[in-house]
Design a protein around this motif. Structure first.
Motif, PDB file in Angstrom:
ATOM      1  N   LYS A  14       1.632  11.694   0.651  1.00  0.00           N
ATOM      2  CA  LYS A  14       1.585  12.292  -0.680  1.00  0.00           C
ATOM      3  C   LYS A  14       2.968  12.648  -1.202  1.00  0.00           C
ATOM      4  O   LYS A  14       3.164  12.777  -2.418  1.00  0.00           O
ATOM      5  CB  LYS A  14       0.685  13.537  -0.659  1.00  0.00           C
ATOM      6  CG  LYS A  14      -0.789  13.217  -0.452  1.00  0.00           C
ATOM      7  CD  LYS A  14      -1.649  14.442  -0.659  1.00  0.00           C
ATOM      8  CE  LYS A  14      -3.132  14.115  -0.500  1.00  0.00           C
ATOM      9  NZ  LYS A  14      -3.596  13.142  -1.476  1.00  0.00           N
ATOM     10  N   LYS A  15       3.919  12.807  -0.301  1.00  0.00           N
ATOM     11  CA  LYS A  15       5.269  13.116  -0.759  1.00  0.00           C
ATOM     12  C   LYS A  15       5.991  11.900  -1.325  1.00  0.00           C
ATOM     13  O   LYS A  15       7.049  12.035  -1.927  1.00  0.00           O
ATOM     14  CB  LYS A  15       6.086  13.726   0.379  1.00  0.00           C
ATOM     15  CG  LYS A  15       5.676  15.153   0.724  1.00  0.00           C
ATOM     16  CD  LYS A  15       6.647  15.800   1.687  1.00  0.00           C
ATOM     17  CE  LYS A  15       6.266  17.254   1.932  1.00  0.00           C
ATOM     18  NZ  LYS A  15       7.226  17.922   2.846  1.00  0.00           N
ATOM     19  N   VAL A  16       5.426  10.727  -1.117  1.00  0.00           N
ATOM     20  CA  VAL A  16       6.006   9.517  -1.698  1.00  0.00           C
ATOM     21  C   VAL A  16       5.550   9.427  -3.144  1.00  0.00           C
ATOM     22  O   VAL A  16       4.359   9.416  -3.436  1.00  0.00           O
ATOM     23  CB  VAL A  16       5.583   8.255  -0.925  1.00  0.00           C
ATOM     24  CG1 VAL A  16       6.040   7.000  -1.646  1.00  0.00           C
ATOM     25  CG2 VAL A  16       6.150   8.292   0.489  1.00  0.00           C
ATOM     26  N   ARG A  17       6.506   9.364  -4.041  1.00  0.00           N
ATOM     27  CA  ARG A  17       6.202   9.304  -5.469  1.00  0.00           C
ATOM     28  C   ARG A  17       6.480   7.904  -6.001  1.00  0.00           C
ATOM     29  O   ARG A  17       7.399   7.226  -5.540  1.00  0.00           O
ATOM     30  CB  ARG A  17       7.036  10.321  -6.248  1.00  0.00           C
ATOM     31  CG  ARG A  17       6.733  11.768  -5.883  1.00  0.00           C
ATOM     32  CD  ARG A  17       7.626  12.708  -6.674  1.00  0.00           C
ATOM     33  NE  ARG A  17       7.330  14.101  -6.430  1.00  0.00           N
ATOM     34  CZ  ARG A  17       6.449  14.813  -7.126  1.00  0.00           C
ATOM     35  NH1 ARG A  17       5.769  14.237  -8.100  1.00  0.00           N
ATOM     36  NH2 ARG A  17       6.239  16.084  -6.845  1.00  0.00           N
ATOM     37  N   THR A  18       5.708   7.517  -6.996  1.00  0.00           N
ATOM     38  CA  THR A  18       5.882   6.210  -7.619  1.00  0.00           C
ATOM     39  C   THR A  18       5.960   6.377  -9.128  1.00  0.00           C
ATOM     40  O   THR A  18       5.154   7.105  -9.719  1.00  0.00           O
ATOM     41  CB  THR A  18       4.709   5.272  -7.282  1.00  0.00           C
ATOM     42  OG1 THR A  18       4.590   5.160  -5.868  1.00  0.00           O
ATOM     43  CG2 THR A  18       4.928   3.894  -7.888  1.00  0.00           C
ATOM     44  N   GLY A  19       6.925   5.720  -9.725  1.00  0.00           N
ATOM     45  CA  GLY A  19       7.046   5.714 -11.177  1.00  0.00           C
ATOM     46  C   GLY A  19       6.999   4.294 -11.689  1.00  0.00           C
ATOM     47  O   GLY A  19       7.484   3.365 -11.025  1.00  0.00           O
ATOM     48  N   LEU A  20       6.396   4.101 -12.842  1.00  0.00           N
ATOM     49  CA  LEU A  20       6.348   2.777 -13.478  1.00  0.00           C
ATOM     50  C   LEU A  20       6.528   2.981 -14.972  1.00  0.00           C
ATOM     51  O   LEU A  20       5.945   3.913 -15.550  1.00  0.00           O
ATOM     52  CB  LEU A  20       5.017   2.080 -13.188  1.00  0.00           C
ATOM     53  CG  LEU A  20       4.811   0.664 -13.742  1.00  0.00           C
ATOM     54  CD1 LEU A  20       3.840  -0.128 -12.852  1.00  0.00           C
ATOM     55  CD2 LEU A  20       4.272   0.663 -15.177  1.00  0.00           C
TER      56      LEU A  20
END
Length: 737
Positions: free
Chosen positions: A354-360
């Protein structure tokens, strides 16, 4: 006898009073009462005189108050305030509302049964009275005077006046009540009953956050007010009395509102609005589930936050947004917004930390409009937007700007740079991923394999200031570049950027060198119907030749370099991978002629981005896969457009005396292009000695897919913070090199 008579006279005279007293006792009583009656008569006269003076005074005071209490020429802010409506880019599909939930409607749109229900519930003599109920007002004023709770009694006109006009507070005082009466009488004389009823229905609060009958109709029945029936109209009339209690009734509240509803229906039969048979046939209506009209969950919260921020930058205050009744058409495509979220969730493994963030972020290169983005799992969980707010090191996606700077300043794709590893400049030691040395490479080869040392060498040849100006011209804000500009590793992407900024900047290459600032609003219409179109004027950042050559080099990354996972088999695509050292941030940014998309992954604690089954990520893995998933679906059914050809690379390649002869692997006079053949780059036979201390650089580990990284650390800055995204400075969007 005379003397006797004379003697009797005194006797008689002496006796007369006794006789008179005995025979005339009433006279004595009257004489005794008269002193008491006179004061009473005087008191009565005084009372009558005082009463007359009082009445005259009241009449005079009434006249003075009447003359001194004009109908206010302004309305209360909240009485006419309408919340703003936000639409997707089609201008029809509602995204959400903000502020006061009200939509004014003309009385002609309100069904007769709804109007009749309100009149039956609130003021049955509305169309006959003078705007004031004397008995009700007297009762209310007495309650006010004695300090008791005010009990009803106000007419619809009085309620409208109290809620509609400015200068009338809701406090309980005789003076306020008197002003209300005066204004109500004047309004009744100067305005039509229909006008009063229309303002009342658009002003009154119905609960569920709904101001006005139209908002209430949608809130309770999910219908336009014109579609309501008698039972539904009676319910809305019933809730006026206790809007909070009856907004979502259960248990005792439900029983109470049903009784109130029945009373309204009975009242409608008494006013002849319904027949007894019609009333008997009505069924208590079913309410839709209560929901907040200002819900900010999921991606909608991220969208609204960005739109509000842009409205503020355009000069609209929060009051304008919440009460101004604006109609804002955003740039967001509803389908693509859903697709952005789908792409992230479909590609990422279920056990991704959950600490991995993704932006698009997806931007239309022709306009700068942000058509879609993925901001995070849920705005209610965190307002930090992964696509707009999060700024992380760009990694090797930044190399595109160094390449454009070189091409804009007289270099060409055949320019050769040093690809050996490591490279030492001043106190910095820069290795390639895995320590690989590539020898002397041209700019296409350097881009295709993301050769760190080649771009450091190129930055020295071109000048780091020109690299910075190229990034600014493409749309990266200057203040995000200046602190890193002097470092020799600057071309490797040590500056931090957001996904939206990268998508916008790469969109400049897709648009043949014309940059449009990223924005999220297409148009704004105010309550008067005036529309303001929002556009981002195009400014030339690079020549068409520069962007054609840059695109050609970036195409090779997708066709056979570090970004093959993003390859689209139905159309050409150009892009660049980026992997900061220790995989603290991983990127893939790319474009087709019609759309530019950036995907990044990072952790808010700045640790390595690792996913079970993948280990430490590279830009060419999950980011490239997410990009492909999104782009493939987004462009499905869209026409295939070609990129412009490079200016001279192909011509020089075909020339028998071109520098490509040194790469001729066939020995038969035919030259094979580097993007159609196996990698022509030399493989080092010896592994260079790694530096003892971490070099101040960022390595793109994608140069060797089997190498987990060079073990170095760039000294990454603190974890990204949820700062307001910096708007591009329009004064720096056009740069002369």
């Amino acid at each position: 006898m005379r003397s006797g008579e004379e003697d009797e006279a005194p006797g008689q005279e002496a006796a007369e009073p006794a006789v008179a007293q005995e025979a005339g006792e009433p006279t004595a009583v009257l004489e005794a009462v008269e002193p008491t009656a006179k004061p009473r008569r005087r008191l009565l006269r005084r009372v009558l005189i005082a009463g007359g003076i009082g009445i005259a005074g009241l009449i005079a005071m009434f006249g003075i108050v009447w003359a001194m209490t004009p109908i206010p020429d302004t309305t209360q802010a909240l009485a006419t305030a309408q919340g703003s409506l936000f639409y997707y880019r089609d201008g029809k599909t509602v995204l959400a509302t903000q502020g006061v939930n009200r939509k004014n409607v003309p009385l002609s749109k309100v069904p007769a049964v709804v109007k009749d229900a309100v009149i039956a519930a609130e003021n049955r003599t509305f169309y006959q009275d003078t705007g004031v109920s004397l008995t009700g007002t007297a009762r209310a004023m007495w309650s006010t005077f004695t300090g008791q709770q005010i009990q009803g009694g106000s007419t619809i006109t009085q309620q409208m006046v109290r809620n509609y006009y400015s200068g009338l507070s809701q406090e309980r005082s005789v003076i306020r009540k008197l002003k209300e009466i005066m204004i109500s009488l004047k309004v009744d004389r100067s305005k039509s009953k229909d006008w009063v009823l229309e303002q009342y229905l658009n002003t009154i609060y119905f609960g569920r956050g709904a101001h006005g009958v139209q908002a209430a109709s949608l809130a309770y029945f999910n219908k336009d007010v014109s579609k309501l029936g008698a039972a539904e109209g009676a319910y809305l009339a019933a809730v006026i009395q206790q809007p909070t209690r009856f907004a979502d009734p259960k248990g005792a509240d439900l029983a109470a509102v049903k009784a109130r509803w029945q009373a309204v229906v009975s009242g409608m039969t008494e006013t002849k609005a319904l027949t007894s048979a019609q009333a008997a046939g009505l069924v208590f209506p079913t309410l839709v589930k209560q929901k907040s009209p200002l819900s900010l969950g999921g991606q909608k919260g991220y969208m609204l936050a960005q739109v509000r921020a842009e409205l503020n930058r355009l000069g609209y205050s929060d009051e304008d947004i919440n009460q101004g009744g604006l109609k804002v058409t955003t740039t967001f495509d509803r389908k693509l917004m859903g697709l952005a979220e789908e792409a992230v969730k479909a590609v990422l493994p279920a056990d991704t930390p959950k600490k991995v963030r993704t932006g698009l972020a997806a931007v239309d290169p022709a306009t700068g409009e942000v058509v879609a983005f993925y901001g995070g799992r849920d705005y209610n969980a965190t307002e930090w937007n992964n696509a707009f707010d999060a700024k992380v090191q760009a990694g090797s996606t930044f190399k595109a700007y160094a390449l454009a700077a070189a091409l804009e300043n007289g270099f060409d794709l055949w320019t050769r740079v040093d690809g050996n590893s490591p490279m030492r400049i001043a106190s910095a030691t820069i290795p390639n991923s895995g320590g690989a040395s590539y020898g002397s490479v041209d700019l296409v080869q350097a881009t295709r394999s993301s050769v760190n040392t080649a771009f450091v060498d190129l930055g020295q040849k071109v000048g780091l200031a020109k690299v910075a100006r190229a990034a600014e011209a493409a749309g990266i804000p200057a203040d995000q570049l200046t602190q890193h500009q002097a470092a020799p590793t600057f071309p490797l992407g040590v500056a931090s950027v957001s996904a939206v900024q990268q998508a916008s900047a790469y969109g400049t290459f897709a648009a043949d060198g014309i940059h449009h600032d990223a924005h999220v609003i297409r148009s704004i219409t105010d309550v008067r119907g005036h529309t303001r179109q929002i556009t981002a004027p195009g400014k030339r950042a690079f020549s068409a030749e520069t962007t054609a050559d840059t695109t050609f080099a970036l195409e090779q990354v997708v066709q056979g370099g570090t970004g093959t996972a993003a390859r689209l088999y139905d159309r050409p695509a150009a892009g660049k991978t980026g992997t900061t050292d220790e995989s603290a941030a991983v990127w893939f940014t790319g474009y087709v002629p019609q759309l530019s998309v950036a995907v990044d992954m990072f952790r808010d604690d700045n640790k390595a981005v690792t996913v079970p089954g993948y280990g430490a990520l590279y830009g060419g893995t999950l980011p490239a896969q997410i990009w492909k998933y999104f782009m493939s679906a987004a462009m499905d059914g869209k026409p295939v457009e070609e990129f412009p050809p490079p200016t001279d690379y192909q011509t020089m390649w075909d020339s028998p005396n071109s520098p490509s002869d040194q790469n001729n692997q066939n020995g038969d006079g035919e030259n094979s292009t580097p993007w159609d053949s196996p990698s022509p780059f030399p493989t080092p036979t010896d592994t260079p000695e790694m530096p003892d201390s971490p070099p101040p650089t960022e390595g793109d580990n994608q140069g060797d897919q089997n190498n987990p990284g060079n073990g170095t650390d760039t000294g990454n800055p603190d974890p990204p913070t949820p700062d307001e995204p910096t708007a591009p400075d329009p004064t720096t969007t056009e740069v002369n090199f």
